[in-house]
Each structure stands twice: as C-alpha cells, then as structure tokens.
Design an enzyme around this catalytic site. Structure first.
Site, PDB file in Angstrom:
ATOM      1  N   TYR A 188      10.863   4.397   0.639  1.00  0.00           N
ATOM      2  CA  TYR A 188       9.944   3.517   1.387  1.00  0.00           C
ATOM      3  C   TYR A 188       8.552   4.135   1.362  1.00  0.00           C
ATOM      4  O   TYR A 188       8.409   5.347   1.546  1.00  0.00           O
ATOM      5  CB  TYR A 188      10.433   3.398   2.833  1.00  0.00           C
ATOM      6  N   PHE A 313       1.841  -4.119   4.315  1.00  0.00           N
ATOM      7  CA  PHE A 313       1.983  -3.427   3.027  1.00  0.00           C
ATOM      8  C   PHE A 313       3.262  -2.611   3.106  1.00  0.00           C
ATOM      9  O   PHE A 313       3.408  -1.785   4.004  1.00  0.00           O
ATOM     10  CB  PHE A 313       0.807  -2.472   2.788  1.00  0.00           C
ATOM     11  N   GLU A 314       4.164  -2.855   2.192  1.00  0.00           N
ATOM     12  CA  GLU A 314       5.344  -2.006   2.103  1.00  0.00           C
ATOM     13  C   GLU A 314       5.744  -1.952   0.648  1.00  0.00           C
ATOM     14  O   GLU A 314       5.692  -2.974  -0.040  1.00  0.00           O
ATOM     15  CB  GLU A 314       6.559  -2.638   2.823  1.00  0.00           C
ATOM     16  N   ILE A 315       6.141  -0.770   0.177  1.00  0.00           N
ATOM     17  CA  ILE A 315       6.841  -0.692  -1.103  1.00  0.00           C
ATOM     18  C   ILE A 315       8.168  -0.042  -0.762  1.00  0.00           C
ATOM     19  O   ILE A 315       8.200   1.095  -0.279  1.00  0.00           O
ATOM     20  CB  ILE A 315       6.068   0.145  -2.145  1.00  0.00           C
TER      21      ILE A 315
END
Ligand SMILES: Nc1nc2c(ncn2[C@@H]2O[C@H](COP(=O)(O)OP(=O)(O)OP(=O)(O)O)[C@@H](O)[C@H]2O)c(=O)[nH]1
Ligand SMILES: [Mg+2]
Length: 501
Positions: A188, A313-315
């Site tokens: 994450y 925003f997340e990866i």
C-alpha cells in the site's frame, strides 16, 4: 534560539522505507520493462466529467504517457456517451466503464429501516458534520470501504491506483510504481497522511479495537501509526491507573497508594503494628476514595490519534481488501451502523485495517509524488538527479501549448543541500506544503520508520509498587509518626523507572 527545520526539509528515508527513486529515471527505458496487472480506478458521476478530464490530463502528462496503464471508471449510474467518448479520447491506455450494482451502492438500512437511516443522516446535518447530511457521501465511503475491490472490473487486478476528479500531479513519475512496489514487497502506498475530523468517526476506533480483540489479532508495528498508546505501567493493579494522563500523574497516584499497599502487605503477613497514616488511607479507600474514572475517549488504554492515509490517492494491492480478514472487519463495521449513524470515511477505515494487518515496512510513502486534492497539497523539492523531458510515443497531448510549456520549466533543486526527491516537479507559486502543517502525520511516520527506533516499554507496576512500599517502610522506621510527609524523591523515581516490562 535554534529554528526548527520544517518537516519538508528533513530527510525521511530509512531501510524500512524510502522513495524508490530520488529524481528522474529515463521513462522510455523504464517502459521497456513488463507492466504489472494494474489500472487506475475512478469512481465518478457523469456531472464530474470536467474534473475527471482534468485529472486524466495531469496523470497522463506526468506518468501514463510512458506507461499506458488502463483506466477503469465506475459509477452508480450508467455513464453517458459524452462521458465515455471524451475520456477515451484523453487516455493513452485501455478504458473500461462499469456500473456499481444498487445492492452494492445503497446502505442496507436505506431499505430495511428507512426512517432510522434518514433521521440519522439528517441529524448529522444538524450537528454540522462535514458531508454528514449527504446520503450519497455515506454510500460512496461505504463503497470504497467494502466493495470497490469486488467490482468485476477491479477484482481481476493485482494493483489499483485510485484517482479522483480534479486532482493535480506536480512532478513527473518516471518509473513504474506498481513494479517497484512488487520488487520492494510493498502492499500500500500513500502521498498524504493527515488527521481526520473526530466528529465524523467518534466510535470507529472503539469498534475497530473491539474487532481486533474479538479476533485475537496480534497488532503489528504499524498499529502505532494510528493509535496513541496510553499505557504507562503494566501489572496486577494497572486498571487502577487508567485515569492518569502522564508520568507525573502516575507517580503522584502511586505515591498516594503506597500507604494503602503497606496496609495490605501488613494484613497479608500479620506482622505487628501498622502506621496510622496507612490505616487512614486504607479507610479513605474503603469509603470510595480510590475509584478510578476512565476518560470516555479511551478504550483499553488506547486512543485514536486520528491519523490516516488520505485515500483519494492510493496505490494498493486489491488482495489487501479481498482477504477474509478485511471482509470480516468490514462486516463487523457494517453491523455497528457507523456508515450512516456516523460518517465513517473509507480513508480511516483503510488505514486502521492496514494498522491491523500489515507491517509498516509493507507500506510506502511516495514522498516524490507531488499531488493536490482540494486544498491540500504535497510537493517535494527536486532532487539534483534530473534529466531532460522526453515524450512518450502514445502521449495524447491533452494540454494546450501554453500548459505544455508551463510543465517544461521545473523548479531548481535547492542549492545548499540535497534534500529533494522529486523529478521535474513544479510546485504552485502559492504552495503550502502539507508536511509542514499541524494536521500532517508525516513526522510520526518518519519517527516510526526510523531504523534506530526502540519500542516503548511499560513500567513494571508490580515491582515498582513493592519497591515503593519498601521505601515508605524505610522512611517510617526513622519517622514512625510522620507517614503523611513521605514522598517519592526525584532519585527514587529515577531508580524505579528502571523497572520495565
Ligand atoms: N458515481 C458517483 N460517484 C460519487 C458519488 N459521490 C462521490 N463520488 C465520487 O467519489 C469520490 C469521492 O467523492 P468526493 O465528493 O470527491 O469526496 P471527497 O474527496 O471526500 O470530498 P472533496 O474534498 O469535496 O473532493 C469522487 O471520485 C467522486 O466523484 C456518487 O454519488 N456517485
Ligand atoms: Mg474529492
């Protein structure tokens, strides 16, 4: 006086986590490598087309023109042809459009108990809770908490990069973040870590701790990113100290209890004689003077520090959320009605789940990614390691000539020291760095990811109580009538503080 160095000028990297690249790589060369099974995921309404296009233009210009990752758009209604055509024209990768089924979108209480649902929502409006009076906002937060990763377009991915309408990227991302995360065993990644508004989540933390206890979850190191550990001492009597807020209060309370412990020791051993002060304290406690009031916001000596990764925003890996343990957690939350009785955001929920299920080393701070959503922005200084910009073969040129020229002029790296991480960042003229704001949690992140950090220890309460009674008895042997004048000296405290568990 020494001037404190702003957070944005301090180094943050460690062996546990640092930027994958300080400065630029050659994205044309990077793009020769294989892609990850990944896509951008955007939930949006038809009416948000302009904002969606603006985000696409920014991300395509700064990253995807070289990497051409696919885009997935989700909506609780059917996307219009106009939306689909304009989006397709702006993206360099494949595009998919999906509808969220009504059963996934609506909160069960909307059907099961509509009056309860609408009253709960209205009441949050009356109390001025941000977005609390908007049913759609509650649905959105619940969808991102419990279901986005199960949508048939998303569930086959290994990785998603969440994008919202109207966001801006300020730097070029010249490597593949998904592949780097894979290579570094990250699950994450975030760009902004801030504090939540407490009135949106008054019972989320309590419910989460209850879940962790019920399931015997052994909380990993990352839990401390979100939880203030209020435990000062651990031992048989620690429940009697739950009302103390700091060590000063702890030692004061302990000192007050020592004569009582002496009285108890005396009754256990049947020795001759007990001092009159201990007897008086014993009598006071028997009359209720020893009751402990635990503050309402504490639960099991833990308190939510309100920090969370800002989830616009997340990866992340989709299987983080597809796991049985995350699903169980979500259903536990759902059963407590917090998605509509309170206004739980998906950001604190994702974060608390990471705090329960991941080690901190599996989380990555994309400090090199400059990013703005609404009024908050992070924009790093540029590294000295810069390279000239070169266009990707499938770039869609969403920007005007003027805008393209704007992005060609990037900020100079700071001349005095190499603290920058960015590649060709251009920060807005009026940039206010979120890392330097009081609501940022990045200094906690930095402290927690410091390789030299030693975990905090609790005081050994059983040992300390017993040693303190010895000190008291020693005092009484010289001043048998003056027990009430006894106090722990600074040296006593220093010595007792050595006993930890
Ligand atoms: N299709 C659809 N998308 C929604 C709905 N509500 C929110 N979204 C999307 O969900 C995401 C988050 O919603 P926002 O309203 O931006 O929430 P936010 O980011 O907390 O609030 P802002 O600070 O106002 O941007 C955005 O991508 C929205 O487009 C809805 O009712 N339908
Ligand atoms: Mg938004």
């Amino acid at each position: 006086m020494l001037k404190a160095v702003p957070m944005s000028e301090r180094p943050v990297g460690s062996r546990m986590d640092s930027v994958f690249e300080s400065g630029c790589r050659d994205p044309l060369e990077e793009a020769q490598k294989p892609r990850a099974n990944a896509a951008f995921v955007v939930l949006a309404r038809n009416s948000e087309l302009d904002g969606v296009l603006s985000s696409i233009r920014s991300l395509e210009r700064h990253f995807n023109q070289w990497f051409n990752y696919p885009w997935i758009f989700l909506n609780d209604e059917v996307f219009t042809d106009e939306f689909k055509d304009e989006v397709k024209a702006a993206t360099s990768g494949k595009v998919r459009f999906g509808t969220v089924p009504a059963v996934r979108w609506h909160v069960p209480a909307e059907n099961d108990d509509p009056l309860f649902f609408s009253e709960a929502i209205e009441e949050q409006g009356d109390r001025g809770i941000m977005y609390g009076s908007m049913p759609a906002y509650h649905r959105m937060c619940r969808f991102y908490s419990g279901y986005f990763f199960d949508h048939y377009l998303v569930r086959k991915l290994d990785w998603y990069w969440r994008v919202e309408p109207d966001v801006d990227f300020f730097c070029d991302i010249t490597y593949d973040p998904f592949k780097e995360m894979e290579a570094h065993n990250k699950k994450y990644g975030f760009t902004i870590m801030i504090k939540e508004l407490i009135n949106t989540v008054p019972n989320l933390f309590r419910t989460t701790v209850a879940y962790a206890k019920k399931n015997d979850i052994k909380l990993p190191d990352s839990w401390s990113l979100f939880s203030k550990d209020l435990e000062i001492a651990r031992g048989t009597n620690d429940h009697l100290y739950r009302d103390v807020k700091d060590k000063d209060q702890f030692w004061k309370k302990l000192q007050g209890r020592v004569p009582l412990y002496r009285a108890m020791r005396w009754s256990d051993t049947n020795e001759d004689g007990i001092d009159s002060h201990s007897l008086k304290v014993l009598a006071d406690y028997t009359n209720g003077g020893g009751l402990t009031n635990v503050p309402a916001d504490r639960f099991d000596n833990l308190e939510y520090n309100l920090c969370h990764f800002w989830s616009n925003f997340e990866i992340g890996r989709t299987d983080l959320f597809q796991s049985k343990q995350y699903r169980d957690y979500f259903h536990f939350l759902e059963e407590s009605n917090g998605f509509f009785v309170e206004r739980w955001g998906d950001a604190p929920i994702h974060s608390l789940a990471l705090g329960m299920f991941l080690n901190q080393s599996e989380i990555h701070y994309f400090r090199d990614i400059g990013y703005r959503h609404s009024t908050l922005e992070h924009c790093p200084a540029n590294s000295i390691n810069q390279r000239p910009y070169s266009e990707g073969p499938r770039y869609r040129h969403g920007y005007s000539k003027q805008e393209e020229d704007y992005w060609l002029k990037f900020d100079s790296p700071p001349s005095d020291k190499d603290i920058g991480t960015g590649c060709r960042c251009r920060c807005p003229d009026d940039h206010q760095e979120i890392e330097n704001s009081g609501s940022s949690c990045v200094s906690l992140w930095a402290m927690m990811s410091d390789d030299e950090r030693t975990p905090k220890k609790a005081l050994d309460l059983d040992r300390i109580e017993s040693e303190a009674v010895n000190l008291y008895e020693k005092y009484l042997s010289k001043h048998p009538e003056n027990g009430e004048e006894w106090a722990l000296s600074g040296d006593d405290i220093k010595r007792l503080e050595q006993f930890t568990v």
